[in-house]
Design an enzyme around this catalytic site. Sequence first.
Site, PDB file in Angstrom:
ATOM      1  N   GLU A 147       0.839  -1.204   0.000  1.00  0.00           N
ATOM      2  CA  GLU A 147       0.000   0.000   0.000  1.00  0.00           C
ATOM      3  C   GLU A 147       0.876   1.257   0.000  1.00  0.00           C
ATOM      4  OE1 GLU A 147      -2.942  -0.054   3.108  1.00  0.00           O
ATOM      5  OE2 GLU A 147      -3.743  -1.983   2.473  1.00  0.00           O
ATOM      6  N   GLU A 197      -8.412   1.781  -4.835  1.00  0.00           N
ATOM      7  CA  GLU A 197      -9.526   1.487  -3.915  1.00  0.00           C
ATOM      8  C   GLU A 197     -10.278   2.760  -3.528  1.00  0.00           C
ATOM      9  OE1 GLU A 197      -8.737  -1.168  -0.659  1.00  0.00           O
ATOM     10  OE2 GLU A 197     -10.660  -0.747   0.285  1.00  0.00           O
TER      11      GLU A 197
HETATM   12  O1  KIV Z   1      -6.665  -6.930   1.721  1.00  0.00           O
HETATM   13  C1  KIV Z   1      -7.426  -6.907   0.749  1.00  0.00           C
HETATM   14  O2  KIV Z   1      -8.355  -7.719   0.623  1.00  0.00           O
HETATM   15  C2  KIV Z   1      -7.215  -5.889  -0.258  1.00  0.00           C
HETATM   16  C3  KIV Z   1      -8.253  -5.737  -1.326  1.00  0.00           C
HETATM   17  C4  KIV Z   1      -9.429  -5.027  -0.790  1.00  0.00           C
HETATM   18  C5  KIV Z   1      -7.703  -5.072  -2.546  1.00  0.00           C
HETATM   19  O3  KIV Z   1      -6.253  -5.184  -0.220  1.00  0.00           O
END
Ligand code: KIV
Length: 265
Positions: free
Chosen positions: A105, A172
């Site tokens: 991220e 997202e």
């Molecule tokens: O952890 C997860 O499931 C994610 C998705 C929402 C992309 O990062």
Amino acid sequence: MKRHGQKITMLTAYDATMARLLDSAGIDVLLVGDSLGMVVLGEDTTVGVTLDMVVHHSRAVANGTTRALVVADMPFLTYQASVAEAVRNARRLLQDGGATAVKIEGGVAVARTIRRLTDVGVPVMAHIGLVPQSVNKLGGFRPVGKTREEADQLLLDARAVEAAGAFALVLESIPAELAARITHESGVPTIGIGAGPDCDGQVLVSYDALGFFEAFIPRFVKRYAELGEAVKEAARSYIAEVRNGAFPAPEHSISKPAGLTSKSR
Ligand code: KIV
């Protein structure tokens, strides 16, 4: 697939059985998301998910997968302290967890880490927009990119992670128009979740899409099944049949050994 205009499909998976089912249905990418902290472990956020947890679940997903690309999330604070630590932790996800790629991220702030990981042979999927690991900084799970400043920052982030070598980009909870612009500008595929229809692919948390997770349903989730209801219904039938003696029936019981009479012990 981006070049050929084919949409990329991605779902989360956390165990071998689900991975096998989704893989045989033809999913392109299985994400061992740190969402496992919420949907599997019952936490309120993903902040407490550890590297050991993702390695454990990633191994199971890799064991159940023969075709799809398995991507494992690097949990919060396993790649921020130093680039060297990020490389060490990515090693665990690929070698111990059996994943083929990792997801990180962040944008500009993690570009140097993405560069190093890709340089040493670790494929990296980036994730920008609502980044759940930073929920405490964001002040809650909320859409990102609705102000001019946030939108400009997301454009910079998208360019930075692509330039650093990310092979794909999760977007997202950002406005659909902004996601379309990033997708158009980007040479690598964008995978959207709450980011509109113009992304190169879509991802959902499988527990949401299949109707297992009932605590809350984000607006961008479509439920393709109501397996939570199906599980409860099946469990109610089992409980009733055990209680009333209908289960196990003779066909579920092992027949007596040859020569054993009813008087034998
Ligand atoms: O952890 C997860 O499931 C994610 C998705 C929402 C992309 O990062």
